[in-house]
Design an enzyme around this catalytic site. Structure first.
Site, PDB file in Angstrom:
ATOM      1  N   GLU A  77       0.816  -1.219   0.000  1.00 17.10           N
ATOM      2  CA  GLU A  77       0.000   0.000   0.000  1.00 17.10           C
ATOM      3  C   GLU A  77       0.852   1.272   0.000  1.00 17.10           C
ATOM      4  OE1 GLU A  77      -2.798  -0.454  -0.848  1.00 17.10           O
ATOM      5  OE2 GLU A  77      -3.979  -1.873   0.337  1.00 17.10           O
ATOM      6  N   HIS A  96      -2.477   2.458   8.359  1.00 16.62           N
ATOM      7  CA  HIS A  96      -3.523   1.714   7.651  1.00 16.62           C
ATOM      8  C   HIS A  96      -3.723   0.398   8.376  1.00 16.62           C
ATOM      9  CE1 HIS A  96      -5.807  -0.517   4.748  1.00 16.62           C
ATOM     10  NE2 HIS A  96      -4.808  -1.360   4.515  1.00 16.62           N
ATOM     11  N   HIS A  98      -6.951  -2.954   9.315  1.00 19.85           N
ATOM     12  CA  HIS A  98      -8.231  -3.588   8.989  1.00 19.85           C
ATOM     13  C   HIS A  98      -8.991  -3.854  10.294  1.00 19.85           C
ATOM     14  CE1 HIS A  98      -6.413  -5.539   5.035  1.00 19.85           C
ATOM     15  NE2 HIS A  98      -6.251  -4.226   5.091  1.00 19.85           N
ATOM     16  N   TYR A 117     -19.344  13.800  19.483  1.00 21.92           N
ATOM     17  CA  TYR A 117     -18.521  14.997  19.197  1.00 21.92           C
ATOM     18  C   TYR A 117     -17.074  14.631  18.904  1.00 21.92           C
ATOM     19  CZ  TYR A 117     -15.895  15.230  23.548  1.00 21.92           C
ATOM     20  OH  TYR A 117     -15.003  14.983  24.564  1.00 21.92           O
ATOM     21  N   HIS A 159     -12.619  -3.181   2.891  1.00 24.24           N
ATOM     22  CA  HIS A 159     -11.183  -3.267   3.099  1.00 24.24           C
ATOM     23  C   HIS A 159     -10.784  -2.893   4.538  1.00 24.24           C
ATOM     24  CE1 HIS A 159      -6.960  -2.152   1.264  1.00 24.24           C
ATOM     25  NE2 HIS A 159      -6.861  -2.634   2.481  1.00 24.24           N
ATOM     26  N   TYR A 212      -5.649  22.922  21.519  1.00 24.68           N
ATOM     27  CA  TYR A 212      -4.967  21.673  21.887  1.00 24.68           C
ATOM     28  C   TYR A 212      -3.921  21.277  20.846  1.00 24.68           C
ATOM     29  CZ  TYR A 212      -7.987  19.926  25.664  1.00 24.68           C
ATOM     30  OH  TYR A 212      -8.633  19.720  26.842  1.00 24.68           O
TER      31      TYR A 212
END
Ligand code: 13P
Length: 221
Positions: A77, A96, A98, A117, A159, A212
Protein backbone atom coordinates in the site's frame (compact mmCIF):
# COMPACT_ATOMS: atom_id res chain seq x y z
CA UNK A 1 9.32 19.27 19.32
CA UNK A 2 12.59 17.88 18.04
CA UNK A 3 12.35 15.66 14.95
CA UNK A 4 13.03 12.00 15.87
CA UNK A 5 16.19 10.45 14.40
CA UNK A 6 15.92 7.98 11.50
CA UNK A 7 16.56 5.07 13.87
CA UNK A 8 13.86 6.33 16.25
CA UNK A 9 11.39 6.53 13.35
CA UNK A 10 12.24 3.01 12.19
CA UNK A 11 11.81 1.67 15.73
CA UNK A 12 8.59 3.62 16.17
CA UNK A 13 7.10 2.01 13.05
CA UNK A 14 7.92 -1.42 14.51
CA UNK A 15 6.54 -0.52 17.95
CA UNK A 16 3.29 0.82 16.50
CA UNK A 17 2.89 -2.16 14.13
CA UNK A 18 3.15 -4.48 17.13
CA UNK A 19 0.81 -2.31 19.21
CA UNK A 20 -1.66 -2.32 16.31
CA UNK A 21 -1.98 -6.10 16.67
CA UNK A 22 -1.65 -6.42 20.46
CA UNK A 23 -4.40 -3.81 20.96
CA UNK A 24 -6.74 -5.72 18.63
CA UNK A 25 -6.82 -2.95 16.04
CA UNK A 26 -5.37 -5.22 13.37
CA UNK A 27 -4.48 -8.82 12.73
CA UNK A 28 -1.72 -10.60 10.82
CA UNK A 29 0.22 -8.32 8.48
CA UNK A 30 -2.79 -6.59 6.99
CA UNK A 31 -1.79 -3.17 8.32
CA UNK A 32 1.08 -0.85 7.48
CA UNK A 33 2.61 2.34 8.89
CA UNK A 34 4.73 5.10 7.37
CA UNK A 35 6.58 8.16 8.68
CA UNK A 36 7.83 11.12 6.60
CA UNK A 37 11.62 11.17 6.34
CA UNK A 38 13.72 13.60 4.29
CA UNK A 39 12.59 13.54 0.65
CA UNK A 40 10.62 10.35 1.24
CA UNK A 41 9.06 8.14 3.86
CA UNK A 42 9.96 5.13 5.96
CA UNK A 43 7.35 2.38 5.70
CA UNK A 44 6.79 -1.14 7.01
CA UNK A 45 7.79 -3.82 4.49
CA UNK A 46 5.20 -6.01 2.80
CA UNK A 47 4.23 -9.34 4.37
CA UNK A 48 6.88 -9.43 7.11
CA UNK A 49 5.37 -10.46 10.48
CA UNK A 50 5.68 -7.54 12.90
CA UNK A 51 7.48 -9.67 15.49
CA UNK A 52 10.23 -10.35 12.93
CA UNK A 53 10.78 -6.66 12.09
CA UNK A 54 14.12 -5.00 12.82
CA UNK A 55 14.97 -1.32 12.15
CA UNK A 56 16.93 -2.30 9.00
CA UNK A 57 13.91 -4.14 7.59
CA UNK A 58 11.89 -0.90 7.32
CA UNK A 59 11.80 0.29 3.69
CA UNK A 60 12.44 3.81 2.39
CA UNK A 61 10.39 5.19 -0.52
CA UNK A 62 11.21 8.49 -2.27
CA UNK A 63 8.14 10.72 -2.62
CA UNK A 64 9.01 12.03 -6.10
CA UNK A 65 9.46 8.85 -8.13
CA UNK A 66 8.44 6.13 -5.66
CA UNK A 67 11.91 4.54 -5.82
CA UNK A 68 12.25 2.08 -2.93
CA UNK A 69 15.25 0.85 -0.99
CA UNK A 70 15.75 -1.70 1.77
CA UNK A 71 16.12 -5.45 2.11
CA UNK A 72 12.37 -6.03 1.61
CA UNK A 73 9.83 -4.48 -0.76
CA UNK A 74 7.78 -1.70 0.85
CA UNK A 75 4.17 -2.35 1.91
CA UNK A 76 1.95 -3.12 -1.05
CA UNK A 77 0.00 0.00 0.00
CA UNK A 78 3.01 2.32 -0.39
CA UNK A 79 1.17 4.34 -3.08
CA UNK A 80 -1.48 5.82 -0.83
CA UNK A 81 1.06 6.36 1.96
CA UNK A 82 3.31 8.19 -0.52
CA UNK A 83 0.49 10.21 -2.10
CA UNK A 84 -0.89 11.34 1.27
CA UNK A 85 2.51 12.34 2.66
CA UNK A 86 3.42 14.10 -0.61
CA UNK A 87 0.16 16.12 -0.73
CA UNK A 88 -0.47 16.95 2.92
CA UNK A 89 2.10 19.14 4.67
CA UNK A 90 0.26 18.61 7.96
CA UNK A 91 0.75 14.82 7.77
CA UNK A 92 3.96 13.14 8.92
CA UNK A 93 2.59 9.65 9.54
CA UNK A 94 -0.02 7.30 8.07
CA UNK A 95 -1.60 4.24 9.73
CA UNK A 96 -3.52 1.71 7.65
CA UNK A 97 -5.29 -1.23 9.31
CA UNK A 98 -8.23 -3.59 8.99
CA UNK A 99 -10.01 -3.04 12.34
CA UNK A 100 -13.18 -5.08 12.83
CA UNK A 101 -15.83 -2.38 13.14
CA UNK A 102 -14.31 -0.05 10.53
CA UNK A 103 -14.26 -3.02 8.17
CA UNK A 104 -17.87 -3.92 9.03
CA UNK A 105 -19.01 -0.38 8.17
CA UNK A 106 -16.81 -0.45 5.08
CA UNK A 107 -18.48 -3.67 3.95
CA UNK A 108 -21.91 -2.07 4.45
CA UNK A 109 -20.90 1.03 2.49
CA UNK A 110 -21.59 3.28 5.51
CA UNK A 111 -19.65 6.41 6.35
CA UNK A 112 -19.36 7.39 10.04
CA UNK A 113 -21.70 10.30 10.80
CA UNK A 114 -21.42 12.92 13.58
CA UNK A 115 -22.91 10.59 16.19
CA UNK A 116 -20.38 11.71 18.82
CA UNK A 117 -18.52 15.00 19.20
CA UNK A 118 -15.29 12.97 18.99
CA UNK A 119 -15.76 12.95 15.21
CA UNK A 120 -14.18 16.42 15.42
CA UNK A 121 -10.67 14.95 15.64
CA UNK A 122 -11.06 13.88 12.02
CA UNK A 123 -11.54 17.50 10.92
CA UNK A 124 -15.26 17.55 10.03
CA UNK A 125 -18.75 16.16 10.63
CA UNK A 126 -18.15 12.71 9.09
CA UNK A 127 -15.56 10.11 8.16
CA UNK A 128 -16.25 9.36 4.52
CA UNK A 129 -15.95 6.03 2.77
CA UNK A 130 -13.83 5.58 -0.35
CA UNK A 131 -15.34 3.25 -2.97
CA UNK A 132 -13.78 -0.18 -3.37
CA UNK A 133 -10.60 -0.48 -5.42
CA UNK A 134 -8.06 -3.30 -5.56
CA UNK A 135 -5.46 -3.14 -2.76
CA UNK A 136 -2.06 -1.77 -3.69
CA UNK A 137 -3.28 0.13 -6.76
CA UNK A 138 -3.04 3.74 -7.81
CA UNK A 139 -6.84 3.63 -8.14
CA UNK A 140 -7.16 2.85 -4.42
CA UNK A 141 -4.82 5.72 -3.60
CA UNK A 142 -6.83 8.11 -5.78
CA UNK A 143 -10.24 7.20 -4.30
CA UNK A 144 -8.85 7.24 -0.73
CA UNK A 145 -7.33 10.69 -1.18
CA UNK A 146 -10.51 12.08 -2.73
CA UNK A 147 -12.66 10.75 0.14
CA UNK A 148 -10.18 12.01 2.76
CA UNK A 149 -10.23 15.61 1.51
CA UNK A 150 -10.37 17.94 4.52
CA UNK A 151 -10.25 14.97 6.92
CA UNK A 152 -7.70 13.11 9.02
CA UNK A 153 -9.06 9.68 8.16
CA UNK A 154 -11.13 7.61 5.77
CA UNK A 155 -12.89 4.24 5.59
CA UNK A 156 -12.06 2.00 2.64
CA UNK A 157 -15.02 0.03 1.26
CA UNK A 158 -14.68 -3.76 1.70
CA UNK A 159 -11.18 -3.27 3.10
CA UNK A 160 -10.32 -1.20 6.22
CA UNK A 161 -9.30 2.33 7.12
CA UNK A 162 -6.57 4.98 7.01
CA UNK A 163 -5.75 7.53 9.73
CA UNK A 164 -3.14 10.28 9.51
CA UNK A 165 -1.38 12.59 11.95
CA UNK A 166 1.45 15.04 12.48
CA UNK A 167 3.24 12.19 14.30
CA UNK A 168 2.87 8.43 14.36
CA UNK A 169 1.48 8.72 17.90
CA UNK A 170 -1.25 11.06 16.67
CA UNK A 171 -2.07 8.92 13.61
CA UNK A 172 -2.27 5.82 15.82
CA UNK A 173 -4.50 7.61 18.35
CA UNK A 174 -6.84 8.62 15.51
CA UNK A 175 -6.87 5.02 14.22
CA UNK A 176 -7.98 3.80 17.66
CA UNK A 177 -10.58 6.57 17.96
CA UNK A 178 -11.95 5.75 14.49
CA UNK A 179 -12.43 2.12 15.48
CA UNK A 180 -14.19 3.26 18.69
CA UNK A 181 -16.51 5.53 16.68
CA UNK A 182 -17.20 2.68 14.24
CA UNK A 183 -18.01 0.34 17.16
CA UNK A 184 -20.31 2.92 18.76
CA UNK A 185 -22.06 3.65 15.48
CA UNK A 186 -22.52 -0.09 14.95
CA UNK A 187 -24.07 -0.20 18.44
CA UNK A 188 -26.43 2.68 17.60
CA UNK A 189 -27.56 0.88 14.46
CA UNK A 190 -28.65 -2.10 16.59
CA UNK A 191 -31.38 -0.01 18.22
CA UNK A 192 -32.18 2.65 15.65
CA UNK A 193 -30.71 5.72 14.02
CA UNK A 194 -28.48 8.03 16.09
CA UNK A 195 -29.28 11.75 16.25
CA UNK A 196 -26.37 13.45 14.46
CA UNK A 197 -24.70 16.67 15.57
CA UNK A 198 -24.99 19.54 13.09
CA UNK A 199 -21.99 20.72 11.09
CA UNK A 200 -21.95 23.90 13.22
CA UNK A 201 -21.86 21.86 16.45
CA UNK A 202 -18.90 19.83 15.17
CA UNK A 203 -17.14 22.99 13.99
CA UNK A 204 -17.59 24.48 17.46
CA UNK A 205 -15.62 21.55 18.93
CA UNK A 206 -12.95 21.82 16.23
CA UNK A 207 -12.51 25.52 17.10
CA UNK A 208 -12.30 24.73 20.82
CA UNK A 209 -9.71 22.02 20.15
CA UNK A 210 -7.51 24.30 18.05
CA UNK A 211 -5.93 25.32 21.36
CA UNK A 212 -4.97 21.67 21.89
CA UNK A 213 -2.93 21.68 18.67
CA UNK A 214 -5.27 19.35 16.81
CA UNK A 215 -4.94 21.09 13.47
CA UNK A 216 -7.28 21.46 10.56
CA UNK A 217 -6.38 19.25 7.58
CA UNK A 218 -4.39 21.08 4.94
CA UNK A 219 -5.13 19.71 1.50
CA UNK A 220 -2.89 20.89 -1.32
CA UNK A 221 -4.35 21.87 -4.70
P1 13P B 1 1.34 -5.25 3.36
O1 13P B 1 1.65 -5.26 1.90
O2 13P B 1 1.84 -4.00 4.07
O3 13P B 1 1.84 -6.50 4.04
O4 13P B 1 -0.22 -5.16 3.65
C1 13P B 1 -1.26 -5.62 2.91
C2 13P B 1 -2.44 -4.72 3.07
O5 13P B 1 -2.59 -3.96 3.99
C3 13P B 1 -3.44 -4.72 2.02
O6 13P B 1 -4.35 -3.72 2.26
Amino acid sequence: MQEPTELEKRQSIIDHCRKMNSSGLNQGVSGNISIRHGDGMLISPTSVPYDALTPEAIAFVRLGDGAASGPFAPSSEWRFHRDIIARRRDVNAVVHAHPNFCTVLGAMGYEIPAMSYMINIFGGPNIRIAPYALYGTQELSDVAIAAMKGRHGVLLANHGMIAVGSSVEQAFWRAEEMETLARLYHGCLQIGTPVPLSEAQVQEVIDKNAAYGLGTPEDEE
